[in-house]
Design an enzyme around this catalytic site. Structure first.
Site, PDB file in Angstrom:
ATOM      1  N   HIS A 121      11.045  -6.929  -4.077  1.00 56.11           N
ATOM      2  CA  HIS A 121      12.376  -6.559  -3.607  1.00 56.11           C
ATOM      3  C   HIS A 121      13.465  -6.902  -4.620  1.00 56.11           C
ATOM      4  O   HIS A 121      13.432  -7.914  -5.301  1.00 56.11           O
ATOM      5  CB  HIS A 121      12.670  -7.258  -2.279  1.00 56.11           C
ATOM      6  N   ASP A 122      14.421  -5.988  -4.732  1.00 57.17           N
ATOM      7  CA  ASP A 122      15.642  -6.178  -5.526  1.00 57.17           C
ATOM      8  C   ASP A 122      15.409  -6.224  -7.026  1.00 57.17           C
ATOM      9  O   ASP A 122      16.304  -6.618  -7.782  1.00 57.17           O
ATOM     10  CB  ASP A 122      16.377  -7.451  -5.079  1.00 57.17           C
ATOM     11  N   GLY A 139      10.686 -11.233  -6.721  1.00 60.53           N
ATOM     12  CA  GLY A 139      11.964 -10.684  -6.312  1.00 60.53           C
ATOM     13  C   GLY A 139      13.074 -10.920  -7.317  1.00 60.53           C
ATOM     14  O   GLY A 139      13.108 -11.926  -8.027  1.00 60.53           O
TER      15      GLY A 139
END
Length: 262
Positions: A121-122, A139
């Protein structure tokens, strides 16, 4: 659509350009947007708010746009956005973002992403990168343009990898890797400049001279990081062809949050 295999499941609401091909048993969710010329291999899953640009090749068993592997995630409408002309090989897993960051995982154009790569994520992946088999990005990782990461390499949360950098096979990257550097190992160490990569990209000798001097200031003269940055800021006067490279390096170092590999 004649290009969608009859065993594929394409949800109502999904937006597929008429030129998209979808292989057997693929599953495409209702919020997916897939641009022209993309091919989706057998058994792929594309879910969530996932957008793909043109001419991406997705090989079998990839899973794109799943919920982030973050215990704080509570179903917020976050995104995965993938650019154009990327090759995404078998069993890759790319997750959506979280609201604790931008709410977005983004991958640029012309990347070569090999089998079993995980992009959490991200993350932000630039353009023309190479991520070899089993690379794992935790992440919030950022990978700049033209970086290369060797197979079985793990990258810690929030790490930044600079443009034109290269990480060797099975490296453990827990600190930021400045542009142009070649790193390797566990514990990670800088082995030198990514000279062969720069030569293949057509860097002229005068520009290479400025980059070599930056390397010496950072790693060979015993300077503090602050002193090295001050010395690098003066390099464009003697190495004008490397002025943009010096600016890139100084900008990268100013944005570091985990410290650089030294």
């Amino acid at each position: 659509m004649s290009n969608v295999h009859p065993t594929a499941l394409v949800a109502d609401g999904a937006s597929l350009h008429p030129s998209v091909t979808v292989g057997p048993y693929a599953v495409i969710g209702p919020q997916a947007v897939i641009g022209p010329g993309c091919s989706v291999g057998a058994h792929c899953v594309i879910e969530g708010r996932t957008t793909l640009g043109a001419d991406n090749r997705i090989f079998p068993f990839a899973c794109l746009g799943a919920a982030p592997q973050d215990k704080k995630y509570a179903g917020e409408p976050t995104q995965l956005v993938i650019g154009q002309r990327n090759t995404i090989r078998e069993f890759c897993t790319f997750n959506r973002g979280t609201v604790q960051d931008r709410g977005l995982t983004s991958i640029g154009d012309d990347n070569w992403i090999m089998a079993y790569v995980h992009i959490a994520h991200d993350c932000v992946v630039g353009n023309q990168t190479i991520l070899a088999n089993n690379v794992t990005l935790a992440g919030h990782v950022q990978v700049a343009d033209l970086a290369i990461i060797g197979g079985l390499t793990g990258v810690h949360q929030f790490v930044k990898i600079g443009a034109h950098a290269m990480a060797g096979f099975a490296s453990r990257i827990a600190q930021d890797v400045p542009p142009f550097m070649m790193v390797d190992g566990n514990p990670l160490a800088v082995r030198g400049l990514n000279l062969e990569g720069l030569r293949r990209r057509g860097f002229p000798a005068a520009r290479m001279a400025g980059i070599k001097q930056m390397y010496r200031l950072l790693y060979r003269q015993g300077l503090t990081l602050e002193a090295a940055c001050q010395a690098m800021a003066e390099l464009p006067a003697t190495h004008p062809q490397a002025a943009a490279d010096v600016a890139l390096m100084l900008s990268f170092l100013a944005a570091c949050t985990r410290g650089i590999v030294r």
